[in-house]
Design a protein around this motif. Structure first.
Motif, short mmCIF file in Angstrom:
data_model
loop_
_atom_site.label_atom_id
_atom_site.label_comp_id
_atom_site.label_asym_id
_atom_site.label_seq_id
_atom_site.Cartn_x
_atom_site.Cartn_y
_atom_site.Cartn_z
N ASP A 169 0.63 -1.16 0.04
CA ASP A 169 -0.59 -0.02 -0.22
C ASP A 169 0.73 1.69 0.20
O ASP A 169 2.19 1.24 0.35
N HIS A 170 0.11 2.33 -0.66
CA HIS A 170 1.10 3.96 -0.02
C HIS A 170 -0.05 4.97 -0.24
O HIS A 170 -0.80 5.32 -1.18
N GLY A 171 -0.05 4.99 0.86
CA GLY A 171 -0.89 6.57 0.69
C GLY A 171 -0.67 7.33 1.88
O GLY A 171 0.01 6.90 2.02
N GLY A 196 0.52 5.08 -6.69
CA GLY A 196 0.16 3.63 -6.95
C GLY A 196 1.23 3.62 -7.18
O GLY A 196 1.26 2.21 -7.16
N THR A 227 -8.84 7.31 -4.88
CA THR A 227 -8.62 5.41 -3.85
C THR A 227 -8.50 4.77 -4.41
O THR A 227 -9.09 4.66 -5.96
N THR A 229 -8.16 0.29 -4.80
CA THR A 229 -7.73 -1.10 -4.50
C THR A 229 -7.67 -1.84 -5.66
O THR A 229 -7.65 -1.85 -6.84
N LEU A 241 -2.74 -4.46 -3.85
CA LEU A 241 -1.83 -2.74 -3.96
C LEU A 241 -3.24 -2.39 -3.68
O LEU A 241 -4.31 -2.14 -4.60
N MET A 242 -2.40 -1.47 -3.09
CA MET A 242 -3.77 0.11 -2.81
C MET A 242 -3.13 1.05 -2.62
O MET A 242 -1.71 1.43 -2.10
N THR A 243 -4.07 2.54 -2.61
CA THR A 243 -3.20 3.59 -2.81
C THR A 243 -4.31 4.33 -2.90
O THR A 243 -5.56 4.39 -2.65
N SER A 244 -4.13 5.92 -1.99
CA SER A 244 -4.70 6.54 -1.45
C SER A 244 -3.94 8.26 -1.16
O SER A 244 -2.96 7.98 -1.44
N THR A 249 -1.62 6.06 5.01
CA THR A 249 -0.98 4.26 5.13
C THR A 249 -0.29 3.67 5.80
O THR A 249 0.44 4.75 5.65
N THR A 251 2.19 2.00 4.64
CA THR A 251 2.83 1.90 3.30
C THR A 251 3.48 0.53 3.35
O THR A 251 5.43 1.30 3.34
#
Length: 343
Positions: A169-171, A196, A227, A229, A241-244, A249, A251
């Motif tokens: 993840d990376h937020g 992302g 955001t 996923t 893989l998630m990003t926002s 997050t 990370t």
């Protein structure tokens, strides 16, 4: 049983035969400042010139970083015969046009990530660089960090068994300022292209190009992805893989195999530590921490030395992050953004 020590990674140490290239910096923002400081402190490379939208800004940046020349325009930098390679640190919406101009001027190019805002534009840059016979590399600095070199060795030596999944993840909360470039479609906005790309490139490095892409998420009022996923299929393997840009997050990232797992501490895309864990709950994990002392944003230095080494070897692209893979990663982002309805 886990090995009690991990293999030594090959590092991009300076002054190991690579040429001392003369660098010009295109852009004078925060990332350019970190890059120049890292290069000056940890490499044998020479930053000799900078150009920005305003000459005063270029001159101020040059003075702050002890750079000999602050050019009055992009053309002046590109026409400078004392510059071998251009580091493009301009907004991503300008990467295609500036990259093509630098290539046409016969300069090698290190392009800040993403290489371009679409796979088609990235391919255009690749084709131009190949035709001109110059080196082109996306500045995906994570690929050249000691921890990434370690991860590659662990995987290549079969310590994880067969890799089955990447979870990452990376937020970052970047959407508070309504004028922020990431909220504007015209400047390559959205979470996927800026943040992302890090989880997606990790999945690509480990498992290759996906065979299926499924994305869910939300959009900002301006229509860029806020955001997401993204689930990437690789035959029997599957990654999440998630990003926002709405929240910070952890990370972190994990690479999961049939016999062991690697956990990468957050933020996983900068110099940090990795932990090798057995599937046996009671077995002591093996922890590796970056021993080089090149921490935080100074880690940008590794990619500069890598580029110089590759240029010295007569290469046209990075073997650790090829043109084909760079374009493929952007194609994955293109499809995820399409599914989200992002502008």
């Amino acid at each position: 049983m886990l090995p009690r020590s991990l293999p030594e990674p090959e590092l991009f140490l300076p002054e190991r035969g690579e040429p001392a290239l003369r660098w010009g910096v295109l852009g004078a923002g925060w990332i350019a400042g970190f890059f120049v400081a890292a290069v000056q402190k940890h490499t044998a490379q020479k930053v000799v010139a900078v150009a920005a939208r305003a000459q005063a800004k270029a001159e101020s940046f040059a003075e702050a970083h002890s750079i000999p020349t602050g050019h009055s325009s992009v053309d002046a930098l590109l026409d400078d015969p004392g510059v071998d390679v251009i580091y493009v640190a301009a907004p991503q919406s300008e990467h295609l046009s500036l990259g093509l101009r630098a290539i046409a001027a016969g300069k090698h190019v290190l392009m800040e990530k993403p290489l371009a805002t679409s796979a088609a534009d990235a391919q255009q840059l690749v084709d131009a660089a190949r035709a001109a016979g110059v080196f082109l590399m996306e500045a995906m600095w994570t690929r050249y960090l000691p921890q990434t070199r370690m991860i590659r060795r662990v995987i290549d030596e079969g310590i994880l068994g067969d890799v089955r999944s990447v979870i990452a993840d990376h937020g970052q909360p970047l959407a508070d300022d309504p004028g922020h470039r990431l909220l504007r479609p015209g400047t390559g906005g959205g979470a996927l292209l800026d943040l992302g790309i890090y989880p997606i490139q990790l999945d690509s490095m480990v498992l290759g190009e996906p065979t299926s892409i499924t994305a869910v998420g939300s959009l900002t009022p301006s229509g860029v992805d806020a955001t997401s996923t993204v689930v990437l299929g690789h035959g029997e393997e599957q990654s999440t893989l998630m990003t926002s840009i709405l929240t910070r997050t952890p990370t972190v990232a994990s690479i999961c195999g049939t016999t062991a797992r690697i956990d990468i501490e957050g933020p996983f895309h900068i110099p940090t530590a990795i932990t090798l864990r057995s599937h046996d709950l009671f077995e002591e994990p093996v922890v590796w921490r970056d021993p080089t002392g090149v921490g935080l944003m100074d880690g940008l230095a590794w990619e500069a030395t890598a580029l110089a080494r590759y240029v010295g070897e007569g290469r046209a692209e990075s073997p650790l992050h090829t043109h084909a893979e760079t374009v493929s990663i952007l194609a994955t982002i293109d499809e995820a953004r399409r599914q989200l309805g992002a502008r």
